[in-house]
Write an enzyme that holds these catalytic residues in place. Structure first.
Site, PDB file in Angstrom:
ATOM      1  CB  SER A 111       4.830   7.375  -4.007  1.00 50.47           C
ATOM      2  OG  SER A 111       5.062   7.891  -2.723  1.00 50.47           O
ATOM      3  CG  HIS A 136       4.410   3.494  -0.910  1.00 45.02           C
ATOM      4  ND1 HIS A 136       5.733   3.284  -1.227  1.00 45.02           N
ATOM      5  CD2 HIS A 136       4.229   4.841  -1.035  1.00 45.02           C
ATOM      6  CE1 HIS A 136       6.313   4.436  -1.524  1.00 45.02           C
ATOM      7  NE2 HIS A 136       5.423   5.399  -1.403  1.00 45.02           N
TER       8      HIS A 136
END
Length: 207
Positions: A111, A136
């Site tokens: 992330s 993501h």
């Protein structure tokens, strides 16, 4: 990465920090291990990315720039991600300061951790052999009146678009490819991260 006005208590708790002792002209001097490594221009980004941790990392980078603006800074990353605004403060400082910031993934960079990993100086972004990277789209959650929820929904879409643009810039992937690949969690091994452009090479041992 989370987009949230709320701040969880994410500060890392280090119960035991090793101390090292150095001999100086004035006798012995003790340092905690992280302070000693800071003298070697090494910074650790470990655990959740949150405001307190981000402020410490920014302060360390600014200090090292003041010490020597020509020498590289080494940012070791082992992080599951965290708050976007905290991560962006680190990112913007990395781009702002004069020294190159070399990034090294150990364990995982997921992330926001992955975003900061790929934001290192081109040619100086590395993974250790068994580390992994996960990318993501930003996560968000907001409670309140319908109008406020709509405002925050628009904002998170704007943030998502900007993060994708920056990721495309640093990886060399097209914006469309980044949008597709971050629609869901995507895990990459160290070789896959190199192929994707998130890092430049894998470090197996020191030269």
């Amino acid at each position: 990465m989370s987009y949230s006005g709320e701040r969880d208590n994410l500060a890392p708790h280090m119960a035991l920090v090793p101390m090292v002792i150095e001999q100086t002209s004035r006798g012995e001097r003790s340092f905690d291990i992280y302070s000693r490594l800071l003298k070697e221009r090494v910074i650790f980004l470990t655990g959740q990315v949150e405001d307190h941790m981000a402020n410490l990392i920014v302060a360390q980078m600014l200090f090292l720039e003041a010490e020597n603006p020509e020498k590289d800074i080494y940012l070791y990353i082992n992080s599951p991600g965290g708050v976007i605004t905290a991560g962006i403060s680190i990112y913007d400082t990395m781009q702002f300061i004069k020294p190159d910031v070399s990034t090294i993934c150990m364990g995982q960079a997921a992330s926001m951790g992955a975003f900061l990993l790929t934001a290192g100086a081109k040619g100086k972004r590395f993974c250790l052999p068994n580390s992994r990277v996960m990318i993501h789209q930003p996560l968000g959650g907001y409670q309140g009146q319908a109008t406020d929820i709509e405002i925050h929904a628009r904002e998170i879409l704007k943030v998502k678009g900007r993060m994708n643009e920056l990721m495309a810039h640093h990886t060399g992937q097209s914006l469309e490819q980044i949008e597709r690949d971050t629609e869901r969690d995507r895990f990459l091994s160290a070789p896959e991260a190199v192929e994707y452009g998130l890092v430049d090479s894998i470090l197996t041992h020191r030269n």
